[in-house]
Design an enzyme around this catalytic site. Structure first.
Site, PDB file in Angstrom:
ATOM      1  N   ASP A 127       0.971  -1.387   0.445  1.00  0.00           N
ATOM      2  CA  ASP A 127      -0.045   0.139   0.110  1.00  0.00           C
ATOM      3  C   ASP A 127       1.120   1.294   0.167  1.00  0.00           C
ATOM      4  OD1 ASP A 127      -1.630   1.654   0.623  1.00  0.00           O
ATOM      5  OD2 ASP A 127      -3.142   0.596   1.576  1.00  0.00           O
ATOM      6  N   LEU A 135      -0.202   5.138 -10.756  1.00  0.00           N
ATOM      7  CA  LEU A 135      -1.885   4.133 -10.541  1.00  0.00           C
ATOM      8  C   LEU A 135      -2.593   4.597 -10.207  1.00  0.00           C
ATOM      9  CD1 LEU A 135      -1.526   2.852 -14.277  1.00  0.00           C
ATOM     10  CD2 LEU A 135      -1.355   5.215 -14.145  1.00  0.00           C
ATOM     11  N   TYR A 137     -11.994  12.339  -4.068  1.00  0.00           N
ATOM     12  CA  TYR A 137     -11.170  11.914  -5.043  1.00  0.00           C
ATOM     13  C   TYR A 137     -11.100  13.100  -5.273  1.00  0.00           C
ATOM     14  CZ  TYR A 137     -10.590   9.438  -9.684  1.00  0.00           C
ATOM     15  OH  TYR A 137      -9.558   9.017 -10.240  1.00  0.00           O
TER      16      TYR A 137
END
Ligand code: UDP
Length: 314
Positions: free
Chosen positions: A57, A72, A144
């Site tokens: 992670d 990405l 986001y």
């Protein structure tokens, strides 16, 4: 042979990119926490001696000497990125800082997967890179949208203050084989519903528009940007705009099942129009999408049929 790190390399875009980079003869390190990625996407290259998959992670620091980084890592579907908003923000910000630190340490070029979501629900059409956007900072998409906007700010700061070599790609809606079945995005949802003969569920009246880019075109665009000297931000997407209702009708008729089209309520802050102005990519990168929506949907539908047969879904 370059040493290339692809974060989120087991995801939809990442896995296509890893395969492309391996086919070009590079050493590819793929880091993925597997939240939305899958080893199955990487099956053709898992045994390659030039490919290394690490469950990691990016919000945790880790070191690696590489020449290039494609960052990405981040769930990109509204359904996925809203599940754990704090983790989405940490991935976009803390994760990116970790990647920028690696880029600075080893003099690597870092390409950031930014997004059309930085334009929010745009008031300008089509969207050009110099448009600042229209984003709700406290809405359900903000984890986001706003973190991807701050990510761009971070990239520019690292470039200006520390001389890190950056590229910023604003990726518009992309589709194709290896989108996960439960991704929640419109193309995968509609195709699955249509091939199963289930109702096709449109959020709102379907007059909202999107512009869909086939995955192979997107991979060409990303590689092209990485190897150019254009830092961006640059829009990468297909400029053919279609309403969601027309997309539903198209997919329904391609599937040949004549599913019923039904409507549900529109999610909060769902952008009403989205269409990239790709003049910059065309002129500076010599890039533009080649695959039509009909052709891309045909290939994608074929893939989804195969997968659903393999998984014995009904
Ligand atoms: N949408 C829909 N049905 C679905 C999934 C999405 O009508 O099953 C709509 C959604 O409300 C939006 C558009 O399709 O207007 C594109 O949604 P998606 O989640 O694919 O990506 P977005 O472009 O919103 O990030």
């Amino acid at each position: 042979m370059e040493r290339v790190l692809v974060t989120g390399g087991a995801g939809f875009i990442g896995s296509h990119l890893c395969k492309r980079l391996i086919s070009e003869g590079h050493k590819v390190y793929c880091w993925d926490n597997m939240d939305t990625g899958s080893e199955r996407n990487l099956a053709p290259i898992l045994s390659s001696p030039h490919f290394e998959l690490i469950y990691h992670d990016i919000i945790e620091p880790r070191d690696i000497a590489v020449d290039r980084i494609y960052n990405l890592a981040c769930p990109a579907s509204p359904a996925q990125y809203q599940k754990d908003a704090i983790h989405t923000i940490k991935t976009s910000i803390v994760g990116l800082m970790n990647m920028l630190d690696i880029a600075e340490r080893y003099g690597a070029t870092l390409l950031q997967a930014s997004t059309s979501e930085v334009y929010g629900d745009p008031l300008v059409h089509p969207q050009c890179e110099n448009y600042w956007g229209n984003v709700n900072p406290i809405g359900p998409r903000a984890c986001y949208d706003e973190s991807k906007r701050l990510a761009e700010t971070l990239l520019i700061a690292y470039e200006k203050q520390l001389g890190v070599d950056i590229r910023i790609a604003r990726i518009f809606n992309t589709y194709g084989p290896h989108m996960s079945l439960d991704d929640g995005r419109v193309v995968s949802n509609f195709i699955i519903q249509a091939i199963m003969g289930d109702d096709i569920i449109i959020y709102g009246d379907g007059s909202q528009t999107r512009s869909f880019c086939y995955i192979d075109d997107m991979i060409d665009g990303l590689v092209c940007l990485m190897t150019s000297d254009l830092k961006g931000p640059v829009n990468l997407g297909n400029s053919a705009e279609i309403s969601i209702i027309d997309l539903a009708k198209k997919i329904n008729s391609m599937a040949g099942n004549q599913s019923k089209i039904v409507h549900r309520s529109l999610p909060i802050d769902d952008p009403s129009r989205r269409n990239p102005d790709i003049t910059l990519a065309k002129t500076k990168l010599g890039w533009e999408p080649k695959i039509s929506l009909d052709e891309g949907l045909r290939i994608t539908m074929e893939h989804f049929r195969k997968i659903s047969e393999q998984l014995c879904i009904r």
